[in-house]
Design an enzyme around this catalytic site. Structure first.
Site, PDB file in Angstrom:
ATOM      1  CG  HIS A 146      -7.263  -6.949  -3.330  1.00  0.00           C
ATOM      2  ND1 HIS A 146      -7.714  -5.735  -3.778  1.00  0.00           N
ATOM      3  CD2 HIS A 146      -6.599  -6.721  -2.179  1.00  0.00           C
ATOM      4  CE1 HIS A 146      -7.355  -4.793  -2.924  1.00  0.00           C
ATOM      5  NE2 HIS A 146      -6.675  -5.364  -1.940  1.00  0.00           N
ATOM      6  CG  ASN A 153      -2.080  -0.992   1.037  1.00  0.00           C
ATOM      7  OD1 ASN A 153      -2.677  -1.087  -0.027  1.00  0.00           O
ATOM      8  ND2 ASN A 153      -2.374  -1.754   2.073  1.00  0.00           N
TER       9      ASN A 153
END
Length: 210
Positions: free
Chosen positions: A189, A105
């Site tokens: 993801h 992130n």
């Protein structure tokens, strides 16, 4: 002489019996494996029972029943956020192993790789100082972030491992990230179908340190 020996024997037998009571309880004490990551380990987009960490817990129940897996991963977590949370978790769970899966992130937001490395290194050192072995899971980012930044981010993980004595695993999305059918629509993801492959990519390195 007999009057002297009987009390001594009684004391010895009492001590021996007390050890028989204590030893099984001590052997049964579980060890904790702490998985500390972001959405990749938090089973984003699916139930937690489908995620690779839950599959790891099931696997270790059979092969390493003395280990309890604690998943402290949070979707969206950064290395700075992880650094704030980790000390309390180390104190609470006293883990034998910390699996550190953070940094992705930060990179997606363009954070300086120097800060990413510093935060990862600090978390690794805190874990080792608390008596835990550390397995660092390297991350990758898309090439559109530029060759220089992408390379610096990739190099952060072996640099941190070398500096702190952590172990590393291969890229956990190897064989997954480039297959559309194993990735969710966001392209970031993995799907539920990919979770076993995630575990397969991590498990050999993890078993080496258990």
């Amino acid at each position: 002489m007999q009057q002297f020996l009987f009390p001594v024997l009684r004391t010895a037998l009492a001590i021996g019996f007390s050890w028989l009571l204590v030893l099984p309880a001590t052997a049964a004490q579980p060890r904790t494996l702490l998985v500390f990551g972001d959405s990749i380990s938090a089973a984003y987009g699916m139930s937690s029972e489908q995620g690779w960490v839950a599959l790891l817990s099931e696997r270790l129940e059979a092969s390493h029943p003395d280990y309890t897996v604690v998943n402290a991963s949070i979707s969206g977590e950064t290395t700075a956020g992880g650094l704030r949370r980790l000390p309390d978790l180390l104190q609470r769970y006293e883990p034998e192993v910390v699996v550190l899966e953070l940094g992705g992130n930060d990179a997606l937001r363009g954070y300086p790789t120097r800060l990413i490395r510093e935060n990862l290194a600090t978390m690794s050192r805190l874990s080792r100082e608390a008596g835990a072995k550390v397995l660092l899971l390297p991350m990758e980012i898309p090439p559109n972030y530029g060759a220089r930044y992408t390379r610096a981010f990739r190099e952060s993980f072996p640099l941190v491992a070398k500096a702190t004595g952590a172990h590393t695993a291969p890229f956990m999305l190897e064989g997954i990230a480039t297959r559309d059918e194993l990735m969710q629509d966001d392209g970031i993801h993995p799907t539920a179908a990919a979770q076993q492959q995630l575990l397969d990519n991590v498990l050999p390195s993890l078993l080496e340190i258990l």
